[in-house]
Motif scaffolding. Structure first.
Motif, PDB file in Angstrom:
ATOM      1  N   LEU A  68       0.995  -1.198  -0.213  1.00  0.00           N
ATOM      2  CA  LEU A  68       0.033  -0.084   0.029  1.00  0.00           C
ATOM      3  C   LEU A  68       0.767   1.241   0.013  1.00  0.00           C
ATOM      4  O   LEU A  68       1.736   1.219   0.841  1.00  0.00           O
ATOM      5  CB  LEU A  68      -0.828   0.094   1.295  1.00  0.00           C
ATOM      6  N   TYR A  69       0.697   2.085  -0.969  1.00  0.00           N
ATOM      7  CA  TYR A  69       1.587   3.262  -1.106  1.00  0.00           C
ATOM      8  C   TYR A  69       0.633   4.324  -1.414  1.00  0.00           C
ATOM      9  O   TYR A  69      -0.099   4.150  -2.569  1.00  0.00           O
ATOM     10  CB  TYR A  69       2.491   3.148  -2.073  1.00  0.00           C
ATOM     11  N   ALA A  70       0.649   5.458  -0.814  1.00  0.00           N
ATOM     12  CA  ALA A  70      -0.141   6.588  -1.023  1.00  0.00           C
ATOM     13  C   ALA A  70      -1.679   6.416  -1.234  1.00  0.00           C
ATOM     14  O   ALA A  70      -2.241   6.831  -2.359  1.00  0.00           O
ATOM     15  CB  ALA A  70       0.430   7.308  -2.073  1.00  0.00           C
ATOM     16  N   GLY A  71      -2.112   5.376  -0.663  1.00  0.00           N
ATOM     17  CA  GLY A  71      -3.677   5.012  -0.616  1.00  0.00           C
ATOM     18  C   GLY A  71      -3.810   4.087  -1.746  1.00  0.00           C
ATOM     19  O   GLY A  71      -5.069   3.803  -1.871  1.00  0.00           O
ATOM     20  N   ASP A  75       0.603  -4.398  -6.591  1.00  0.00           N
ATOM     21  CA  ASP A  75       0.988  -5.748  -6.505  1.00  0.00           C
ATOM     22  C   ASP A  75       2.330  -5.856  -7.227  1.00  0.00           C
ATOM     23  O   ASP A  75       3.160  -4.941  -7.601  1.00  0.00           O
ATOM     24  CB  ASP A  75       0.016  -6.713  -7.165  1.00  0.00           C
ATOM     25  N   THR A  76       3.033  -6.883  -7.367  1.00  0.00           N
ATOM     26  CA  THR A  76       4.204  -7.289  -8.000  1.00  0.00           C
ATOM     27  C   THR A  76       4.609  -6.888  -9.207  1.00  0.00           C
ATOM     28  O   THR A  76       5.487  -6.059  -9.536  1.00  0.00           O
ATOM     29  CB  THR A  76       4.790  -8.632  -7.984  1.00  0.00           C
ATOM     30  N   ALA A  77       3.437  -6.621 -10.197  1.00  0.00           N
ATOM     31  CA  ALA A  77       3.696  -6.078 -11.516  1.00  0.00           C
ATOM     32  C   ALA A  77       3.838  -4.501 -11.390  1.00  0.00           C
ATOM     33  O   ALA A  77       4.459  -4.006 -12.316  1.00  0.00           O
ATOM     34  CB  ALA A  77       2.311  -6.544 -12.089  1.00  0.00           C
ATOM     35  N   ASP A  78       3.394  -3.901 -10.301  1.00  0.00           N
ATOM     36  CA  ASP A  78       3.702  -2.452 -10.120  1.00  0.00           C
ATOM     37  C   ASP A  78       5.052  -2.188  -9.809  1.00  0.00           C
ATOM     38  O   ASP A  78       5.631  -0.910 -10.046  1.00  0.00           O
ATOM     39  CB  ASP A  78       2.530  -1.990  -9.151  1.00  0.00           C
ATOM     40  N   TYR A  79       5.664  -2.951  -9.013  1.00  0.00           N
ATOM     41  CA  TYR A  79       6.960  -2.609  -8.279  1.00  0.00           C
ATOM     42  C   TYR A  79       8.257  -3.551  -8.536  1.00  0.00           C
ATOM     43  O   TYR A  79       9.185  -3.289  -7.909  1.00  0.00           O
ATOM     44  CB  TYR A  79       6.750  -2.321  -6.606  1.00  0.00           C
ATOM     45  N   VAL A  80       7.963  -4.380  -9.641  1.00  0.00           N
ATOM     46  CA  VAL A  80       9.072  -5.278  -9.966  1.00  0.00           C
ATOM     47  C   VAL A  80       9.452  -4.976 -11.351  1.00  0.00           C
ATOM     48  O   VAL A  80       8.531  -4.786 -12.228  1.00  0.00           O
ATOM     49  CB  VAL A  80       8.623  -6.593  -9.644  1.00  0.00           C
ATOM     50  N   THR A  81      10.530  -4.567 -11.577  1.00  0.00           N
ATOM     51  CA  THR A  81      11.122  -4.223 -13.264  1.00  0.00           C
ATOM     52  C   THR A  81      11.902  -5.334 -13.647  1.00  0.00           C
ATOM     53  O   THR A  81      12.762  -5.975 -12.785  1.00  0.00           O
ATOM     54  CB  THR A  81      11.659  -3.011 -13.283  1.00  0.00           C
ATOM     55  N   PRO A  82      11.720  -5.962 -14.952  1.00  0.00           N
ATOM     56  CA  PRO A  82      12.649  -6.884 -15.404  1.00  0.00           C
ATOM     57  C   PRO A  82      14.004  -6.694 -15.488  1.00  0.00           C
ATOM     58  O   PRO A  82      14.327  -5.251 -15.358  1.00  0.00           O
ATOM     59  CB  PRO A  82      11.989  -7.162 -16.775  1.00  0.00           C
ATOM     60  N   HIS A  83      14.900  -7.550 -15.545  1.00  0.00           N
ATOM     61  CA  HIS A  83      16.374  -7.470 -15.701  1.00  0.00           C
ATOM     62  C   HIS A  83      16.776  -6.824 -16.712  1.00  0.00           C
ATOM     63  O   HIS A  83      16.293  -7.100 -17.938  1.00  0.00           O
ATOM     64  CB  HIS A  83      17.010  -8.702 -15.245  1.00  0.00           C
ATOM     65  N   GLN A  84      17.574  -5.819 -16.855  1.00  0.00           N
ATOM     66  CA  GLN A  84      17.818  -4.745 -18.232  1.00  0.00           C
ATOM     67  C   GLN A  84      19.055  -5.328 -18.901  1.00  0.00           C
ATOM     68  O   GLN A  84      19.643  -4.916 -19.726  1.00  0.00           O
ATOM     69  CB  GLN A  84      17.736  -3.348 -17.760  1.00  0.00           C
TER      70      GLN A  84
END
Length: 108
Positions: A68-71, A75-84
């Motif tokens: 929960l961030y700023a109301g 989920d994981t799709a929102d705060y996990v980025t793929p290896h670049q």
């Protein structure tokens, strides 16, 4: 003026030189370059077998659950980025929001 330049077409001129000497020098230089790569680079130096001596390591974290961030529920799709790639540090600086979207269970 610019319309004429836009629709103009240029090509390089091809010249055929019918000289045995120039042809032999041309093929000789090509043969020397090929012999250098095959003989020296591939066979003598074995450059195709060179390995990196730099230690490459990475830290991978596995994230599960929701946050929960700023109301907003993330989920994981929102705060996990793929290896670049190698030697990369990623900091998420932008969040794309889809309004009127709710997390729930599919009716299947």
């Amino acid at each position: 003026r610019w319309v004429t330049d836009f629709f103009s077409y240029e090509t390089t001129k091809s010249v055929v030189v019918k000289s045995w000497v120039v042809g032999a020098v041309n093929r000789g230089v090509q043969l020397l370059i090929l012999a250098y790569f095959v003989g020296w680079v591939f066979l003598h130096e074995k450059a195709y077998q060179v390995r990196d001596t730099v230690i490459e390591s990475s830290v991978v974290t596995k994230v599960k659950g929701v946050g929960l961030y700023a109301g907003r529920v993330l989920d994981t799709a929102d705060y996990v980025t793929p290896h670049q790639g190698t030697s990369v540090f990623v900091v998420v600086t932008k969040q794309i929001l889809t309004e009127n979207q709710a997390q729930g269970v599919c009716p299947e």
